[in-house]
Design a protein around this motif. Structure first.
Motif, PDB file in Angstrom:
ATOM      1  N   GLY A 190       0.779  -1.234   0.000  1.00  0.00           N
ATOM      2  CA  GLY A 190       0.000   0.000   0.000  1.00  0.00           C
ATOM      3  C   GLY A 190       0.806   1.277   0.000  1.00  0.00           C
ATOM      4  N   SER A 191       2.149   1.168   0.023  1.00  0.00           N
ATOM      5  CA  SER A 191       2.962   2.380   0.137  1.00  0.00           C
ATOM      6  C   SER A 191       3.064   3.149  -1.171  1.00  0.00           C
ATOM      7  CB  SER A 191       4.367   2.038   0.642  1.00  0.00           C
ATOM      8  OG  SER A 191       5.049   1.173  -0.272  1.00  0.00           O
ATOM      9  N   ARG A 192       3.068   2.444  -2.310  1.00  0.00           N
ATOM     10  CA  ARG A 192       3.149   3.141  -3.582  1.00  0.00           C
ATOM     11  C   ARG A 192       2.752   2.202  -4.712  1.00  0.00           C
ATOM     12  NH1 ARG A 192       7.677   2.436  -6.906  1.00  0.00           N
ATOM     13  NH2 ARG A 192       9.483   1.362  -6.031  1.00  0.00           N
ATOM     14  N   PHE A 193       2.550   2.779  -5.878  1.00  0.00           N
ATOM     15  CA  PHE A 193       2.233   2.029  -7.097  1.00  0.00           C
ATOM     16  C   PHE A 193       3.521   1.508  -7.734  1.00  0.00           C
ATOM     17  CE2 PHE A 193       2.055   2.180 -11.758  1.00  0.00           C
ATOM     18  CZ  PHE A 193       0.989   1.331 -12.026  1.00  0.00           C
ATOM     19  N   ARG A 194       3.536   0.237  -8.067  1.00  0.00           N
ATOM     20  CA  ARG A 194       4.591  -0.312  -8.920  1.00  0.00           C
ATOM     21  C   ARG A 194       3.975  -1.391  -9.796  1.00  0.00           C
ATOM     22  NH1 ARG A 194       9.890  -3.050  -6.603  1.00  0.00           N
ATOM     23  NH2 ARG A 194       8.460  -4.796  -6.242  1.00  0.00           N
ATOM     24  N   TYR A 195       3.932  -1.106 -11.077  1.00  0.00           N
ATOM     25  CA  TYR A 195       3.305  -2.019 -12.036  1.00  0.00           C
ATOM     26  C   TYR A 195       4.119  -3.308 -12.119  1.00  0.00           C
ATOM     27  CZ  TYR A 195       1.089  -3.525 -16.391  1.00  0.00           C
ATOM     28  OH  TYR A 195       0.406  -4.223 -17.345  1.00  0.00           O
ATOM     29  N   SER A 196       3.463  -4.430 -11.939  1.00  0.00           N
ATOM     30  CA  SER A 196       4.151  -5.718 -12.032  1.00  0.00           C
ATOM     31  C   SER A 196       3.147  -6.830 -12.271  1.00  0.00           C
ATOM     32  CB  SER A 196       4.924  -6.012 -10.749  1.00  0.00           C
ATOM     33  OG  SER A 196       5.488  -7.322 -10.806  1.00  0.00           O
ATOM     34  N   GLY A 197       3.474  -7.722 -13.208  1.00  0.00           N
ATOM     35  CA  GLY A 197       2.607  -8.850 -13.502  1.00  0.00           C
ATOM     36  C   GLY A 197       2.420  -9.795 -12.337  1.00  0.00           C
ATOM     37  N   SER A 198       3.350  -9.784 -11.369  1.00  0.00           N
ATOM     38  CA  SER A 198       3.243 -10.712 -10.242  1.00  0.00           C
ATOM     39  C   SER A 198       1.966 -10.473  -9.430  1.00  0.00           C
ATOM     40  CB  SER A 198       4.477 -10.594  -9.343  1.00  0.00           C
ATOM     41  OG  SER A 198       4.612  -9.288  -8.820  1.00  0.00           O
ATOM     42  N   HIS A 199       1.490  -9.222  -9.368  1.00  0.00           N
ATOM     43  CA  HIS A 199       0.250  -8.952  -8.646  1.00  0.00           C
ATOM     44  C   HIS A 199      -0.914  -9.746  -9.247  1.00  0.00           C
ATOM     45  CE1 HIS A 199       2.573  -5.222  -7.665  1.00  0.00           C
ATOM     46  NE2 HIS A 199       2.072  -5.470  -6.486  1.00  0.00           N
ATOM     47  N   TYR A 200      -0.938  -9.834 -10.566  1.00  0.00           N
ATOM     48  CA  TYR A 200      -2.059 -10.509 -11.219  1.00  0.00           C
ATOM     49  C   TYR A 200      -1.885 -12.020 -11.251  1.00  0.00           C
ATOM     50  CZ  TYR A 200      -4.761  -6.412 -12.133  1.00  0.00           C
ATOM     51  OH  TYR A 200      -5.562  -5.308 -11.952  1.00  0.00           O
ATOM     52  N   SER A 201      -0.661 -12.519 -11.106  1.00  0.00           N
ATOM     53  CA  SER A 201      -0.485 -13.963 -10.937  1.00  0.00           C
ATOM     54  C   SER A 201      -1.049 -14.405  -9.594  1.00  0.00           C
ATOM     55  CB  SER A 201       0.998 -14.331 -11.046  1.00  0.00           C
ATOM     56  OG  SER A 201       1.431 -14.195 -12.374  1.00  0.00           O
ATOM     57  N   VAL A 202      -0.805 -13.605  -8.555  1.00  0.00           N
ATOM     58  CA  VAL A 202      -1.391 -13.919  -7.248  1.00  0.00           C
ATOM     59  C   VAL A 202      -2.914 -13.790  -7.322  1.00  0.00           C
ATOM     60  CG1 VAL A 202      -1.502 -13.256  -4.819  1.00  0.00           C
ATOM     61  CG2 VAL A 202       0.697 -13.215  -6.029  1.00  0.00           C
ATOM     62  N   LEU A 203      -3.408 -12.750  -8.004  1.00  0.00           N
ATOM     63  CA  LEU A 203      -4.858 -12.590  -8.159  1.00  0.00           C
ATOM     64  C   LEU A 203      -5.469 -13.800  -8.867  1.00  0.00           C
ATOM     65  CD1 LEU A 203      -7.361 -10.626  -7.946  1.00  0.00           C
ATOM     66  CD2 LEU A 203      -6.821 -10.000 -10.312  1.00  0.00           C
ATOM     67  N   GLN A 204      -4.791 -14.293  -9.898  1.00  0.00           N
ATOM     68  CA  GLN A 204      -5.283 -15.455 -10.636  1.00  0.00           C
ATOM     69  C   GLN A 204      -5.426 -16.656  -9.704  1.00  0.00           C
ATOM     70  OE1 GLN A 204      -2.977 -16.417 -14.134  1.00  0.00           O
ATOM     71  NE2 GLN A 204      -3.641 -18.564 -14.119  1.00  0.00           N
ATOM     72  N   GLN A 205      -4.390 -16.955  -8.911  1.00  0.00           N
ATOM     73  CA  GLN A 205      -4.459 -18.092  -8.003  1.00  0.00           C
ATOM     74  C   GLN A 205      -5.524 -17.881  -6.941  1.00  0.00           C
ATOM     75  OE1 GLN A 205      -2.407 -21.018  -8.398  1.00  0.00           O
ATOM     76  NE2 GLN A 205      -4.195 -21.650  -7.194  1.00  0.00           N
ATOM     77  N   LEU A 206      -5.660 -16.638  -6.481  1.00  0.00           N
ATOM     78  CA  LEU A 206      -6.666 -16.327  -5.470  1.00  0.00           C
ATOM     79  C   LEU A 206      -8.079 -16.574  -6.004  1.00  0.00           C
ATOM     80  CD1 LEU A 206      -6.641 -13.174  -3.220  1.00  0.00           C
ATOM     81  CD2 LEU A 206      -8.667 -13.688  -4.567  1.00  0.00           C
ATOM     82  N   MET A 207      -8.334 -16.156  -7.244  1.00  0.00           N
ATOM     83  CA  MET A 207      -9.665 -16.344  -7.816  1.00  0.00           C
ATOM     84  C   MET A 207      -9.969 -17.820  -8.027  1.00  0.00           C
ATOM     85  SD  MET A 207      -9.672 -13.097 -10.486  1.00  0.00           S
ATOM     86  CE  MET A 207     -11.292 -13.414 -11.196  1.00  0.00           C
TER      87      MET A 207
END
Length: 470
Positions: A172-189
């Motif tokens: 939550g400290s800052r924005f950093r674009y990275s595909g890893s966020h969406y890999s975790v989102l994929q597994q979470l979903m």
């Protein structure tokens, strides 16, 4: 609105090199730019919330072949996958399956973020907004017979070519674009629903939006090879095997067409206005609201909220492909374009700039010339003098001679010889400030403020300038 006639004209006169966003004298038709950048194929679609759509394909599906790009030719949608995945995730939030501000540990069962016992909580919202502080990763894809599983990508195992997903910044400290966020989102979903991701997104997004020529299934292009554009490296070199497999589906794994990508952005625009049957207004508004103050990214959505360029959507770059899909909400119009080349971005920027000029309908009100004359200061050593001479504004920067500014109908001004755009901006009862835009970078010069003279002192004190850029 005559979309076909509009776009036949626009594609015949594209900026060869986009900087300020203004149409320059150096223009070229689309086929010439395709040749200049060695882009074999381009597909473009334009749609309006009324339902009107225009689409066209240009060039070939692969270098060395004559198979033409058509409006049904599928391309890798690259990071636009994140935009579609976010739409699906928000529909799960709407259904009560996910909570945007819940800790991801409440949903993940197949894998857990390492080091969580020493970390602050990471939320679903932070994954969607690229603010969770996870590993900085860009996914290059794999040959079909060497692709690892998503769990291997997360853990850094098997044949994966990227580092394990780890927390590297304060959540939550800052924005950093990275595909890893969406890999975790994929597994979470997947863990939260028990459904394969490609099936889940087909149910949540693709089928409700009639995106029949789109899929997150990595077998999709193999099942219809005669209707898929082959990817190319810079210079027109074909990707071995035609394309790469992306196990990171939510981050980069969608296959689609421009015509179908339009449907998603137009549906989000309807939702923001309260007119969607798929997504409620509050969630759509959050999707299109910066998640970091002053930022340019919402929940899976790239944002540009400048008055003369207000749009939202997403861009993408995979090995072999480039693309964008944006909606201009003020005009209710969306444009999507896809290429089968890593060198396609310059071409796409020219197409997007043409759409900006056509569809960003909010205009700047011209400032009364007499109200803006005076001295502005970009830096302590860089004054800018604006004067009114014979009814025309003149501009003199530092030691330069004054020049007459050329007025645009939208209230902006141009320097007659330089790639420089000038506008005067005022909010509430504050004095006008001078904005200078050069090559896409905006700088602000503020009025010189004269201070009362004190014994033994003379001169002026100047506000520190605000400099912004993209």
């Amino acid at each position: 609105m005559d979309l076909p006639q509009d776009w036949v004209s626009l594609l015949g006169e594209l900026d060869r090199q986009v900087s300020s966003g203004l149409l320059s004298p150096d223009t070229a038709a689309l086929p010439e730019l395709m040749s200049s950048y060695d882009v074999p194929g381009v597909s473009i679609a334009v749609g309006h919330v009324s339902g009107q759509v225009w689409a066209a394909g240009f060039g070939v599906m692969a270098v060395g072949t004559s198979a033409p790009i058509t409006t049904s030719t599928a391309f890798a949608a690259c990071s636009i996958s994140k935009h579609v995945a976010a739409f699906g995730a928000l529909r799960l939030v709407q259904a009560g399956v996910l909570d945007l501000d819940a800790d991801i540990g409440e949903y993940l069962t197949s894998w857990h973020l390492p080091g969580r016992e020493d970390q602050q909580g990471v939320t679903v919202r932070q994954l969607l907004a690229h603010t969770a502080g996870l590993s900085d990763t860009w996914y290059r894809g794999y040959a079909a017979d060497r692709a690892p599983s998503l769990l291997q990508v997360l853990e850094g195992g098997g044949a994966t070519t990227t580092a394990p997903v780890r927390p590297t910044l304060l959540p939550g400290s800052r924005f950093r674009y990275s595909g890893s966020h969406y890999s975790v989102l994929q597994q979470l979903m997947v863990d939260a629903t028990g459904a394969p991701f490609e099936d889940l997104l087909r149910t949540l997004a693709l089928e409700p939006l009639a995106m029949a020529d789109s899929s997150f299934d990595q077998q999709f292009p193999h099942q219809r090879p005669d209707r898929v554009a082959h990817g190319h490296h810079g210079g027109g070199t074909r990707i071995p095997g035609g394309w790469r497999t992306q196990p990171e589906l939510a981050a980069a794994g969608l296959w689609s067409t421009p015509t179908e990508l339009l449907r998603l952005d137009l549906e989000i625009a309807r939702a923001v206005s309260g007119g969607s049957k798929l997504l409620d207004r509050d969630l759509a508004t959050q999707m299109c609201t910066p998640q970091i103050p002053g930022g340019t990214y919402g929940l899976g959505t790239e944002l540009d909220d400048r008055a003369e360029r207000r749009r939202f959507g997403h861009t993408g770059l995979n090995v072999g492909y480039t693309c964008f899909s944006y909606v201009w909400p003020d005009s209710g119009t969306a444009v999507a374009a896809m290429t089968n080349s890593e060198d396609g971005w310059e071409l796409l920027v020219s197409i997007r700039a043409a759409a900006d000029r056509r569809y960003a309908t909010t205009r700047i009100t011209a400032a009364p010339p007499a109200d803006v004359a005076g001295r502005y200061v970009l830096r302590d050593d860089y004054p800018i003098d604006i004067a009114l001479t014979d009814g025309q504004l003149t501009f003199a920067a530092a030691t330069q001679q004054p020049v007459v500014l050329l007025a645009n109908p939208d209230g902006r001004y141009r320097h007659p010889d330089l790639d420089l755009e000038v506008r005067f901006v005022r909010t509430d009862d504050q004095p006008y400030v001078l904005e200078l835009r050069q090559e896409g970078v905006t700088q602000t010069a503020r009025p010189a403020i004269q201070q009362p003279e004190q014994p033994g002192l003379s001169g002026s004190v100047v506000d520190e300038p605000r400099v912004t850029g993209r």
